[in-house]
Design a protein around this motif. Structure first.
Motif, short mmCIF file in Angstrom:
data_model
loop_
_atom_site.label_atom_id
_atom_site.label_comp_id
_atom_site.label_asym_id
_atom_site.label_seq_id
_atom_site.Cartn_x
_atom_site.Cartn_y
_atom_site.Cartn_z
N THR A 65 14.35 64.70 59.15
CA THR A 65 13.95 64.09 57.55
C THR A 65 13.75 65.19 56.95
O THR A 65 12.98 66.25 57.50
CB THR A 65 12.80 63.12 58.60
OG1 THR A 65 11.96 63.60 59.17
CG2 THR A 65 13.32 61.71 59.06
N ALA A 66 13.20 64.88 55.74
CA ALA A 66 11.98 65.70 54.66
C ALA A 66 11.26 65.93 54.82
O ALA A 66 10.14 66.79 54.96
CB ALA A 66 12.41 64.72 53.27
N LEU A 112 10.70 68.17 57.65
CA LEU A 112 10.71 69.82 57.42
C LEU A 112 9.30 70.70 56.39
O LEU A 112 9.55 71.28 56.64
CB LEU A 112 12.14 69.58 55.71
CG LEU A 112 13.67 69.82 57.33
CD1 LEU A 112 14.33 69.59 55.69
CD2 LEU A 112 13.42 70.87 57.75
N LYS A 113 9.07 69.59 55.69
CA LYS A 113 7.71 70.21 55.30
C LYS A 113 6.33 70.36 55.98
O LYS A 113 5.97 71.26 55.79
CB LYS A 113 6.76 68.27 54.43
CG LYS A 113 5.94 68.74 53.74
CD LYS A 113 5.63 67.48 52.53
CE LYS A 113 4.26 67.65 51.54
NZ LYS A 113 4.21 66.35 51.18
N THR A 115 21.41 73.74 52.24
CA THR A 115 20.73 72.73 52.79
C THR A 115 21.44 72.40 54.33
O THR A 115 22.00 73.82 55.12
CB THR A 115 21.79 72.13 51.89
OG1 THR A 115 23.16 72.58 52.76
CG2 THR A 115 22.05 71.58 50.50
N GLU A 122 19.04 61.41 57.02
CA GLU A 122 19.17 61.36 55.03
C GLU A 122 20.09 61.12 54.44
O GLU A 122 21.13 61.02 54.90
CB GLU A 122 18.88 62.57 54.27
CG GLU A 122 16.74 62.71 55.27
CD GLU A 122 15.69 61.89 53.73
OE1 GLU A 122 16.58 61.43 52.90
OE2 GLU A 122 15.00 61.90 54.51
N LEU A 140 19.32 67.96 52.21
CA LEU A 140 18.38 68.12 52.66
C LEU A 140 17.91 70.03 52.32
O LEU A 140 18.84 70.28 53.10
CB LEU A 140 17.20 68.58 53.90
CG LEU A 140 16.98 66.35 54.50
CD1 LEU A 140 16.85 66.33 56.48
CD2 LEU A 140 16.10 66.52 54.19
N THR A 141 17.21 70.44 51.54
CA THR A 141 16.66 71.55 51.12
C THR A 141 16.35 72.65 51.95
O THR A 141 15.64 71.78 53.21
CB THR A 141 16.43 71.72 49.87
OG1 THR A 141 16.67 70.78 48.55
CG2 THR A 141 16.17 73.11 49.19
N CYS A 142 17.17 74.20 52.69
CA CYS A 142 16.15 74.34 53.43
C CYS A 142 14.67 74.56 53.07
O CYS A 142 14.28 75.58 52.23
CB CYS A 142 16.87 75.92 53.44
SG CYS A 142 15.74 77.15 54.48
#
Length: 347
Positions: free
Chosen positions: A334-335, A338-339, A298, A285, A289-291
């Motif tokens: 990646t986002a 994390l999601k 991040t 990325e 990326l936000t925790c």
């Protein structure tokens, strides 16, 4: 242009006063009505963009440049063709064959609207050398001029050159018929080509370094994963275009084309699934990326896992490299991952 615009052309040419030195010779005679300019069958959403004949007032420099490009192209369309003399010289020395080509412009025709600067003329002379007069069949001694040079690798694509390459993609095809079709179409349409490039950026198959467009590791691995050479070639687009034209003329069944497409996709998926030891790593990325746990820190990369930058403040969210490889078949966070992790933790 549509044929019903033909009677309006002289009035438009008369109205373009700043270009009078170019329009005056045309207006001395009747404007030729040629298929090259007037053809109702080739009109799609709208006809060509042309000047109205009204003199523009108060345009800034950029708008003047756009107006100039359109107006010169409009006037040039009614000028005679440029006549060029092409010469090819074939030589043989000690059974080794040599070839030299060159050209001379005999009559400028429409080129008069595009005067060359001195720098442009020198560049053009280097590309296409001016040949001396040769008589067919002549022979004799010629002193060679030897130059030592090095070839350079092809330049990286920029967005502008990539768009151009997509437009002229058919030039690399050996099949003349498909190449001719691709000559008119290329990859995508003028309205979709920029969006295709944006999609490649969004999926992180390509990235930009200064002006240059470069493939990411993900993009390189994706191409290597697909072993079907036809799928990776411009020729496939040409074949589809050819069949779509045949369907349009009633020479090919649309249902057959659809079945061929289904079979091709099925075979391709089977080929990829059977490939051994292949996986694609997702490109990094570009933005932090936000925790997903604290929502403030991040994600940072450690020795064996990704963790939250606010671990000193008590956030203990981590995801190990081992988990990425075993569950997600990648080595990059990646986002999307994390999601999913956030959703799993919530459940």
């Amino acid at each position: 242009l549509p044929t019903d615009m033909y009677p309006k052309i002289p009035a438009i040419l008369k109205g373009i006063k700043p270009y009078e030195k170019f329009t005056a010779p045309l207006l001395q005679n009747k404007i030729q009505k040629t298929k090259k300019v007037f053809d109702d069958k080739k009109i799609t959403d709208h006809h060509a963009i042309i000047p109205t004949g009204q003199n523009p007032i108060g345009l800034n420099l950029k708008l003047k440049q756009v107006y100039d490009v359109i107006t010169r192209r409009f006037i040039a369309a009614f000028y005679p063709e440029c006549i060029i003399s092409n010469t090819t010289v074939l030589g043989e020395v000690e059974k080794i064959k040599f070839k030299a080509t060159g050209k001379q412009i005999l009559e400028e025709g429409w080129r008069i609207l595009y005067p060359k600067k001195k720098t442009d003329t020198k560049k053009e002379d280097k590309k296409s050398q001016i040949m001396p007069v040769f008589t067919q069949g002549e022979s004799g001694e010629h002193k060679p001029d030897l130059q030592e040079k090095q070839t350079l690798p092809p330049k990286q694509y920029t967005e502008a050159t990539l768009l151009r390459a997509m437009e002229t993609a058919g030039k690399q095809i050996d099949d003349d018929e498909i190449g001719e079709i691709m000559k008119e179409n290329g990859i995508g349409r003028p309205s979709t080509r920029a969006n295709i490039i944006e999609t490649l950026f969004r999926r992180r198959y390509i990235t930009k370094e200064k002006k240059n467009i470069l493939p990411t590791q993900t993009g390189i691995q994706l191409i290597k994963t697909i072993e079907n050479e036809l799928l990776k070639s411009v020729e496939l687009t040409g074949r589809w275009e050819k069949k779509l034209r045949e369907i349009e003329k009633g020479e090919y069944e649309a249902s057959v084309f659809i079945e061929e497409m289904k079979k091709m996709v099925t075979d391709l998926v089977c080929d990829v699934k059977q490939g051994k030891g292949k996986y694609i790593s997702i490109a990094e990325e570009t933005s932090p990326l936000t925790c997903p746990k604290c929502g403030k820190g991040t994600m940072i990369k450690g020795k064996s896992a990704y963790g939250c930058s606010r671990f000193r403040e008590g956030c203990n969210f981590i995801i190990s490299f081992e988990k990425l490889k075993t569950e997600y078949k990648t080595d990059v966070l990646t986002a999307e991952i994390l999601k999913k992790e956030s959703h799993n933790n919530t459940n």
